[in-house]
Design a protein around this motif. Structure first.
Motif, PDB file in Angstrom:
ATOM      1  N   TYR A  34       0.831  -1.202   0.000  1.00 46.57           N
ATOM      2  CA  TYR A  34       0.000   0.000   0.000  1.00 46.57           C
ATOM      3  C   TYR A  34       0.866   1.252   0.000  1.00 46.57           C
ATOM      4  CZ  TYR A  34      -3.410   3.487   1.481  1.00 46.57           C
ATOM      5  OH  TYR A  34      -4.201   4.607   1.561  1.00 46.57           O
ATOM      6  N   LYS A  35       0.432   2.258  -0.772  1.00 45.17           N
ATOM      7  CA  LYS A  35       1.097   3.551  -0.813  1.00 45.17           C
ATOM      8  C   LYS A  35       0.150   4.595  -0.234  1.00 45.17           C
ATOM      9  CE  LYS A  35       4.621   1.722  -2.688  1.00 45.17           C
ATOM     10  NZ  LYS A  35       5.803   1.498  -1.830  1.00 45.17           N
ATOM     11  N   LYS A  36       0.622   5.311   0.769  1.00 45.54           N
ATOM     12  CA  LYS A  36      -0.269   6.226   1.480  1.00 45.54           C
ATOM     13  C   LYS A  36      -0.668   7.415   0.611  1.00 45.54           C
ATOM     14  CE  LYS A  36       3.616   8.563   3.772  1.00 45.54           C
ATOM     15  NZ  LYS A  36       4.261   8.817   5.077  1.00 45.54           N
ATOM     16  N   ASP A  37      -1.828   7.969   0.948  1.00 46.13           N
ATOM     17  CA  ASP A  37      -2.363   9.167   0.301  1.00 46.13           C
ATOM     18  C   ASP A  37      -1.870  10.397   1.041  1.00 46.13           C
ATOM     19  OD1 ASP A  37      -3.893   8.113  -1.773  1.00 46.13           O
ATOM     20  OD2 ASP A  37      -5.602   7.751  -0.469  1.00 46.13           O
ATOM     21  N   ARG A  38      -1.702  11.463   0.284  1.00 46.04           N
ATOM     22  CA  ARG A  38      -1.442  12.769   0.864  1.00 46.04           C
ATOM     23  C   ARG A  38      -2.461  13.754   0.286  1.00 46.04           C
ATOM     24  NH1 ARG A  38       3.141  13.204   3.743  1.00 46.04           N
ATOM     25  NH2 ARG A  38       4.876  11.759   3.386  1.00 46.04           N
ATOM     26  N   ILE A  39      -2.926  14.668   1.107  1.00 39.67           N
ATOM     27  CA  ILE A  39      -3.844  15.715   0.649  1.00 39.67           C
ATOM     28  C   ILE A  39      -3.223  17.065   0.984  1.00 39.67           C
ATOM     29  CG2 ILE A  39      -6.052  16.846   1.116  1.00 39.67           C
ATOM     30  CD1 ILE A  39      -7.352  14.184   1.336  1.00 39.67           C
ATOM     31  N   ASN A  64      -0.460  10.383  -4.403  1.00 39.60           N
ATOM     32  CA  ASN A  64       0.037   9.131  -3.839  1.00 39.60           C
ATOM     33  C   ASN A  64       1.489   9.297  -3.433  1.00 39.60           C
ATOM     34  OD1 ASN A  64      -2.404   7.653  -4.587  1.00 39.60           O
ATOM     35  ND2 ASN A  64      -1.645   7.801  -6.686  1.00 39.60           N
ATOM     36  N   ASP A  65       1.809   8.893  -2.231  1.00 38.66           N
ATOM     37  CA  ASP A  65       3.200   8.881  -1.772  1.00 38.66           C
ATOM     38  C   ASP A  65       3.785   7.532  -2.186  1.00 38.66           C
ATOM     39  OD1 ASP A  65       5.593   8.584  -0.398  1.00 38.66           O
ATOM     40  OD2 ASP A  65       4.869   9.581   1.407  1.00 38.66           O
ATOM     41  N   LEU A  66       4.635   7.528  -3.200  1.00 42.78           N
ATOM     42  CA  LEU A  66       5.148   6.281  -3.755  1.00 42.78           C
ATOM     43  C   LEU A  66       6.493   5.871  -3.168  1.00 42.78           C
ATOM     44  CD1 LEU A  66       4.135   6.863  -7.483  1.00 42.78           C
ATOM     45  CD2 LEU A  66       2.940   5.530  -5.753  1.00 42.78           C
ATOM     46  N   ALA A 198       6.104  -4.052   2.431  1.00 47.52           N
ATOM     47  CA  ALA A 198       5.102  -3.629   3.404  1.00 47.52           C
ATOM     48  C   ALA A 198       4.543  -2.268   3.019  1.00 47.52           C
ATOM     49  CB  ALA A 198       5.717  -3.573   4.798  1.00 47.52           C
ATOM     50  N   SER A 199       3.440  -1.903   3.638  1.00 46.94           N
ATOM     51  CA  SER A 199       2.861  -0.573   3.457  1.00 46.94           C
ATOM     52  C   SER A 199       3.873   0.487   3.892  1.00 46.94           C
ATOM     53  CB  SER A 199       1.593  -0.451   4.313  1.00 46.94           C
ATOM     54  OG  SER A 199       1.163   0.876   4.405  1.00 46.94           O
ATOM     55  N   ASN A 200       3.843   1.644   3.219  1.00 51.62           N
ATOM     56  CA  ASN A 200       4.756   2.722   3.627  1.00 51.62           C
ATOM     57  C   ASN A 200       4.105   3.679   4.633  1.00 51.62           C
ATOM     58  OD1 ASN A 200       3.010   4.165   1.993  1.00 51.62           O
ATOM     59  ND2 ASN A 200       4.586   5.076   0.700  1.00 51.62           N
ATOM     60  N   VAL A 201       2.999   3.256   5.221  1.00 49.09           N
ATOM     61  CA  VAL A 201       2.315   4.072   6.231  1.00 49.09           C
ATOM     62  C   VAL A 201       3.040   3.951   7.568  1.00 49.09           C
ATOM     63  CG1 VAL A 201       0.188   4.374   7.556  1.00 49.09           C
ATOM     64  CG2 VAL A 201       0.069   3.890   5.109  1.00 49.09           C
ATOM     65  N   ASP A 202       3.334   5.100   8.187  1.00 49.92           N
ATOM     66  CA  ASP A 202       3.893   5.136   9.538  1.00 49.92           C
ATOM     67  C   ASP A 202       2.728   5.411  10.491  1.00 49.92           C
ATOM     68  OD1 ASP A 202       5.020   5.748  11.980  1.00 49.92           O
ATOM     69  OD2 ASP A 202       6.611   7.001  11.168  1.00 49.92           O
TER      70      ASP A 202
END
Length: 241
Positions: A34-39, A64-66, A198-202
């Motif tokens: 998964y790649k986290k979203d940024r707004i 998308n934060d890739l 793994a997901s790049n979400v912290d």
């Protein structure tokens, strides 16, 4: 005075979107690839009204934060990760738009087709990858993405890159469609067998963001309540004159 209401309401609407984005990131903190979203928001046509209140036209943008996630060992020979740029290519059964993903957790379907857990076909250089049951033996996937079963090559993973990967449009979870972006074959893919990205979400950073956005939301609520109180008192004063 009314501009304060409008500005506060607009800010609260943006913060609600931020909260939704943070909540979605947290929900996918354990989603493979998964790649986290940024707004972020853009303020356009900034100006002052006749009474000196600041106004602007605001526009929310989502990206998308890739950035890469960590590689986790699984020991599963059908699990693969990309050690460099690029995306695995998958396609829904029966055709449709290709989807691009960094999630390399694959399985072999009942007909011998290599698939994602959701059932999409994993695409190779010559189409969907088939692993014939009669081949048997150990499955090996080389750094270049070539797959052998029982010592015989059965296909090669297709890895796509994009000049502007930010243009990819999320479909669900860790999969994207190309949109206006043009896929190109990776010249020298780096495929790592037995691992997944793994997901790049912290989670800690996202929880901190959630708390900060909530505080800002509450501050705007307070602004609206205070302004409403001032207007209410002014109305009462005028009514008593």
């Amino acid at each position: 005075m009314l501009a304060r209401f409008e500005n506060a309401a607009a800010a609260m609407s943006e913060m609600r979107r931020h909260q939704e984005q943070v909540a979605n990131n947290l929900a996918n903190a354990s989603t493979t690839g998964y790649k986290k979203d940024r707004i972020f928001s853009e303020a356009l046509n900034e100006r002052l009204t006749k009474d000196g209140s600041p106004r602007s036209d605001r526009r929310l943008q989502q990206a998308n934060d890739l950035s890469g996630g960590s590689l986790e060992d699984t020991g599963n020979p059908l699990d693969v990760a990309l050690g460099d740029e690029g995306f695995f290519v998958t396609q829904p059964e029966g055709g449709g738009a290709e989807r691009y993903t960094r999630a390399g957790h694959f399985v072999v379907g009942s007909q011998g087709t290599l698939r994602t857990p959701e059932g999409r076909q994993v695409m190779g250089e010559g189409g969907p990858i088939q692993i014939p049951a009669e081949e048997g033996g150990e499955i090996n996937i080389s750094e270049g993405g070539r797959i052998t079963a029982g010592g015989n090559e059965v296909g090669a993973l297709r890895v796509a890159t994009f000049e502007n990967p930010e243009q990819l449009e999320r479909v669900d979870g860790a999969s994207f469609v190309a949109g206006d972006a043009q896929p190109q074959p990776a010249e020298t893919p780096v495929v790592v067998q037995g691992k997944v990205e793994a997901s790049n979400v912290d989670p800690v950073a996202e929880l901190t963001n959630m708390i900060e956005v909530q505080r800002q939301f509450e501050a705007q609520q307070k602004t609206i309540r205070t302004t409403d109180g001032v207007l209410g008192r002014a109305t009462q004063s005028l009514g008593g004159m």
